[in-house]
Design an enzyme around this catalytic site. Structure first.
Site, PDB file in Angstrom:
ATOM      1  N   TYR A  14     114.702   7.937 -24.098  1.00  0.00           N
ATOM      2  CA  TYR A  14     115.270   8.739 -23.001  1.00  0.00           C
ATOM      3  C   TYR A  14     115.419  10.191 -23.434  1.00  0.00           C
ATOM      4  O   TYR A  14     115.008  11.115 -22.723  1.00  0.00           O
ATOM      5  CB  TYR A  14     116.638   8.177 -22.608  1.00  0.00           C
ATOM      6  CG  TYR A  14     117.481   9.127 -21.784  1.00  0.00           C
ATOM      7  CD1 TYR A  14     117.166   9.401 -20.461  1.00  0.00           C
ATOM      8  CD2 TYR A  14     118.599   9.769 -22.341  1.00  0.00           C
ATOM      9  CE1 TYR A  14     117.921  10.280 -19.700  1.00  0.00           C
ATOM     10  CE2 TYR A  14     119.364  10.645 -21.591  1.00  0.00           C
ATOM     11  CZ  TYR A  14     119.027  10.900 -20.271  1.00  0.00           C
ATOM     12  OH  TYR A  14     119.772  11.786 -19.511  1.00  0.00           O
TER      13      TYR A  14
HETATM   14  P1  NAD Z   1     121.659   9.011 -11.006  1.00  0.00           P
HETATM   15  O1  NAD Z   1     120.777   7.877 -11.399  1.00  0.00           O
HETATM   16  O2  NAD Z   1     122.928   8.705 -10.321  1.00  0.00           O
HETATM   17  O3  NAD Z   1     120.822  10.030 -10.099  1.00  0.00           O
HETATM   18  C1  NAD Z   1     119.448  10.276 -10.295  1.00  0.00           C
HETATM   19  C2  NAD Z   1     118.731  10.188  -8.945  1.00  0.00           C
HETATM   20  O4  NAD Z   1     117.358  10.538  -9.142  1.00  0.00           O
HETATM   21  C3  NAD Z   1     118.760   8.783  -8.339  1.00  0.00           C
HETATM   22  O5  NAD Z   1     119.361   8.803  -7.050  1.00  0.00           O
HETATM   23  C4  NAD Z   1     117.298   8.380  -8.268  1.00  0.00           C
HETATM   24  O6  NAD Z   1     116.945   7.617  -7.126  1.00  0.00           O
HETATM   25  C5  NAD Z   1     116.599   9.739  -8.254  1.00  0.00           C
HETATM   26  N1  NAD Z   1     115.211   9.658  -8.755  1.00  0.00           N
HETATM   27  C6  NAD Z   1     114.799   9.166  -9.948  1.00  0.00           C
HETATM   28  N2  NAD Z   1     113.466   9.249 -10.038  1.00  0.00           N
HETATM   29  C7  NAD Z   1     113.024   9.808  -8.870  1.00  0.00           C
HETATM   30  C8  NAD Z   1     111.747  10.143  -8.355  1.00  0.00           C
HETATM   31  N3  NAD Z   1     110.628   9.901  -9.062  1.00  0.00           N
HETATM   32  N4  NAD Z   1     111.658  10.694  -7.132  1.00  0.00           N
HETATM   33  C9  NAD Z   1     112.785  10.909  -6.389  1.00  0.00           C
HETATM   34  N5  NAD Z   1     114.019  10.617  -6.821  1.00  0.00           N
HETATM   35  C10 NAD Z   1     114.137  10.068  -8.046  1.00  0.00           C
HETATM   36  O7  NAD Z   1     121.908   9.857 -12.340  1.00  0.00           O
HETATM   37  P2  NAD Z   1     122.984  10.996 -12.658  1.00  0.00           P
HETATM   38  O8  NAD Z   1     123.958  10.451 -13.619  1.00  0.00           O
HETATM   39  O9  NAD Z   1     123.442  11.637 -11.382  1.00  0.00           O
HETATM   40  O10 NAD Z   1     122.068  12.028 -13.452  1.00  0.00           O
HETATM   41  C11 NAD Z   1     121.375  13.083 -12.793  1.00  0.00           C
HETATM   42  C12 NAD Z   1     120.544  13.860 -13.816  1.00  0.00           C
HETATM   43  O11 NAD Z   1     121.383  14.403 -14.826  1.00  0.00           O
HETATM   44  C13 NAD Z   1     119.483  13.021 -14.540  1.00  0.00           C
HETATM   45  O12 NAD Z   1     118.346  13.829 -14.701  1.00  0.00           O
HETATM   46  C14 NAD Z   1     120.119  12.742 -15.891  1.00  0.00           C
HETATM   47  O13 NAD Z   1     119.153  12.560 -16.899  1.00  0.00           O
HETATM   48  C15 NAD Z   1     120.926  14.010 -16.110  1.00  0.00           C
HETATM   49  N6  NAD Z   1     122.096  13.832 -16.985  1.00  0.00           N
HETATM   50  C16 NAD Z   1     123.109  13.008 -16.579  1.00  0.00           C
HETATM   51  C17 NAD Z   1     124.240  12.867 -17.399  1.00  0.00           C
HETATM   52  C18 NAD Z   1     125.389  11.979 -17.019  1.00  0.00           C
HETATM   53  O14 NAD Z   1     126.315  11.836 -17.840  1.00  0.00           O
HETATM   54  N7  NAD Z   1     125.406  11.392 -15.820  1.00  0.00           N
HETATM   55  C19 NAD Z   1     124.317  13.579 -18.610  1.00  0.00           C
HETATM   56  C20 NAD Z   1     123.231  14.348 -19.001  1.00  0.00           C
HETATM   57  C21 NAD Z   1     122.147  14.507 -18.161  1.00  0.00           C
HETATM   58  C1  UGA Z   2     125.508   9.554 -20.958  1.00  0.00           C
HETATM   59  C2  UGA Z   2     124.646   9.298 -19.728  1.00  0.00           C
HETATM   60  O1  UGA Z   2     124.595   7.881 -19.439  1.00  0.00           O
HETATM   61  C3  UGA Z   2     123.244   9.819 -19.906  1.00  0.00           C
HETATM   62  O2  UGA Z   2     122.602   9.793 -18.642  1.00  0.00           O
HETATM   63  C4  UGA Z   2     123.322  11.245 -20.406  1.00  0.00           C
HETATM   64  O3  UGA Z   2     122.061  11.780 -20.617  1.00  0.00           O
HETATM   65  C5  UGA Z   2     124.149  11.355 -21.670  1.00  0.00           C
HETATM   66  O4  UGA Z   2     125.465  10.894 -21.365  1.00  0.00           O
HETATM   67  C6  UGA Z   2     124.285  12.793 -22.133  1.00  0.00           C
HETATM   68  O5  UGA Z   2     125.371  13.251 -22.461  1.00  0.00           O
HETATM   69  O6  UGA Z   2     123.273  13.477 -22.179  1.00  0.00           O
HETATM   70  P1  UGA Z   2     126.131   8.117 -23.032  1.00  0.00           P
HETATM   71  O7  UGA Z   2     126.798   9.179 -23.824  1.00  0.00           O
HETATM   72  O8  UGA Z   2     125.436   7.007 -23.729  1.00  0.00           O
HETATM   73  O9  UGA Z   2     125.057   8.719 -22.016  1.00  0.00           O
HETATM   74  O10 UGA Z   2     127.271   7.609 -22.027  1.00  0.00           O
HETATM   75  P2  UGA Z   2     127.718   6.156 -21.610  1.00  0.00           P
HETATM   76  O11 UGA Z   2     126.568   5.436 -21.012  1.00  0.00           O
HETATM   77  O12 UGA Z   2     128.954   6.290 -20.828  1.00  0.00           O
HETATM   78  O13 UGA Z   2     128.058   5.490 -23.055  1.00  0.00           O
HETATM   79  C7  UGA Z   2     129.061   6.069 -23.876  1.00  0.00           C
HETATM   80  C8  UGA Z   2     129.314   5.148 -25.053  1.00  0.00           C
HETATM   81  O14 UGA Z   2     129.842   3.918 -24.565  1.00  0.00           O
HETATM   82  C9  UGA Z   2     128.073   4.783 -25.851  1.00  0.00           C
HETATM   83  O15 UGA Z   2     128.413   4.764 -27.207  1.00  0.00           O
HETATM   84  C10 UGA Z   2     127.725   3.371 -25.374  1.00  0.00           C
HETATM   85  O16 UGA Z   2     127.063   2.576 -26.350  1.00  0.00           O
HETATM   86  C11 UGA Z   2     129.107   2.823 -25.095  1.00  0.00           C
HETATM   87  N1  UGA Z   2     129.091   1.745 -24.061  1.00  0.00           N
HETATM   88  C12 UGA Z   2     128.541   1.948 -22.864  1.00  0.00           C
HETATM   89  C13 UGA Z   2     129.708   0.553 -24.366  1.00  0.00           C
HETATM   90  O17 UGA Z   2     130.238   0.339 -25.475  1.00  0.00           O
HETATM   91  N2  UGA Z   2     129.700  -0.439 -23.415  1.00  0.00           N
HETATM   92  C14 UGA Z   2     129.129  -0.266 -22.184  1.00  0.00           C
HETATM   93  O18 UGA Z   2     129.176  -1.199 -21.371  1.00  0.00           O
HETATM   94  C15 UGA Z   2     128.540   0.970 -21.891  1.00  0.00           C
END
Ligand code: NAD
Ligand code: UGA
Length: 326
Positions: free
Chosen positions: A156
């Site tokens: 990822y």
């Molecule tokens: P999310 O899965 O809730 O939202 C992503 C959306 O993108 C979904 O609704 C999905 O249907 C859409 N999508 C995926 N592929 C697509 C495609 N080919 N065409 C059209 N739509 C498409 O995820 P999120 O948590 O809201 O994350 C949004 C973005 O932020 C992502 O790019 C993710 O990598 C990035 N990001 C998220 C986090 C986090 O903590 N949530 C942290 C770092 C980066």
């Molecule tokens: C999160 C988001 O899921 C990613 O989309 C994003 O890119 C990333 O942050 C980011 O900062 O860039 P992550 O930090 O792995 O990724 O967040 P969580 O999915 O909430 O996991 C946090 C921690 O909880 C990890 O260590 C994971 O292994 C742990 N975890 C998660 C558990 O122990 N149990 C679970 O059921 C889920």
């Protein structure tokens, strides 16, 4: 609510608008007077997307386009847009080792190439792309700054690094009309957080009385960032004053998974049963954001502390749980 937005664009495209972050961004932009074209391959027929879109689908200034960015015609969607917020993507760290990897490559890299090419052709002045703290990989716990080396530790994270660098490469071509800001978000939380994420799972385990799977010893630390702060930074990145490049968006305070479990129990008043599991591949021990650049270039300062943010997420989840069981 996110902070007031003096420089919100007049017309914006949000890819991934039916997602967690995209739907919050859409709400804030609509509140600031922006016309929003939301593009997502999910729509109200998907229950989770429906919940995310509930507050915006009927807004007169919101247009939802159900389309896969891998195959749809992107250019017409960007007509007259002042900004594109490219948030569509496949987000989870752990499943990226499996057969789903091709979907990560498709949505995070190939679709991004199509969006960025269309933004350039349509002369969109600004594109903000959602990158990730995961691009830094394992660190010794010192705050990661944008110029630090990147060592992505999961498939990822590799796709997210490719995604941001792809956009920046387009933007540095001579004569490119599109300035790119790549925001490295750090573990975002708040109402409607994705159900695969830890804070959602911890709060849900407390409310539902189901066991919580804990990967590793629970000492993993994250720079958890509240959704409203993420939205504020994202809109600021689209302002014409913000220079292009990479910018961290973190919450400013770290917490371990054990801290989260303790807070979830205290806030809900209910115990959580822990199920121990091994550490997942690609899971880094600590993320921590150096926010100096975000402060300097975007005027960004996180405003919501973890307890406040978690209690808002708990309240939203309690509301949903009550609605389902009534
Ligand atoms: P999310 O899965 O809730 O939202 C992503 C959306 O993108 C979904 O609704 C999905 O249907 C859409 N999508 C995926 N592929 C697509 C495609 N080919 N065409 C059209 N739509 C498409 O995820 P999120 O948590 O809201 O994350 C949004 C973005 O932020 C992502 O790019 C993710 O990598 C990035 N990001 C998220 C986090 C986090 O903590 N949530 C942290 C770092 C980066
Ligand atoms: C999160 C988001 O899921 C990613 O989309 C994003 O890119 C990333 O942050 C980011 O900062 O860039 P992550 O930090 O792995 O990724 O967040 P969580 O999915 O909430 O996991 C946090 C921690 O909880 C990890 O260590 C994971 O292994 C742990 N975890 C998660 C558990 O122990 N149990 C679970 O059921 C889920």
């Amino acid at each position: 609510m996110p902070q007031a937005q003096p420089h919100a664009p007049q017309r914006a495209v949000i890819t991934g608008a039916a997602g967690f972050i995209g739907s919050h961004l859409a709400e804030a932009l609509l509140a600031a007077g922006t016309t929003v074209i939301g593009v997502d391959r999910r729509d109200h027929y998907d229950p989770r997307a429906a919940a995310n879109l509930a507050r915006i689908l009927d807004h007169p200034a919101y247009i939802h386009v159900t389309a896969d960015l891998l195959t749809c015609a992107v250019e017409p969607l960007l007509l007259d847009a002042d900004a594109v917020f490219h948030l569509a993507g496949i987000p989870g760290v752990r499943p990226s080792w499996g057969p789903e990897f091709s979907d990560y490559v498709g949505s995070n890299i190939l679709a991004t190439q199509r969006v960025m090419t269309a933004a350039t052709t349509m002369r969109v002045p600004r594109l903000v792309v959602a990158s990730s703290s995961s691009v830094y990989g394992p660190t010794d716990g010192t705050p990661s700054a944008e110029n630090d080396p990147t060592r992505p530790a999961s498939p990822y994270a590799v796709t997210k690094l490719a995604e941001e660098q792809l956009c920046l490469a387009h933007a540095t071509r001579p004569g490119s009309p599109t300035t790119v800001v790549a925001l490295r978000y750090f573990t975002v939380y708040g109402p409607r957080q994705r159900p695969d994420m830890f804070i959602h799972r911890a709060l849900n385990a407390a409310l539902a009385g189901t066991p919580l799977r804990l990967y590793g010893d629970g000492h993993q630390q994250r720079d958890f960032t509240y959704i409203d702060d993420v939205v504020t930074a994202t809109i600021a990145a689209a302002s014409p004053q913000a220079p292009g490049g990479v910018v961290n968006v973190g919450g400013g305070t770290g917490a371990t998974l054990r801290d989260i479990i303790r807070s979830a129990q205290e806030l809900s008043g209910r115990p959580i049963e822990i199920q121990a599991h091994t550490t997942r591949n690609g899971d880094v021990p600590v993320t921590r954001a150096d926010l100096a650049r975000a402060r300097r270039l975007l005027g960004y300062r996180p405003t919501v502390d973890l307890t406040t943010g978690m209690s808002r997420q708990l309240a939203a989840l309690t509301h949903v749980t009550a609605a389902i069981s009534s």
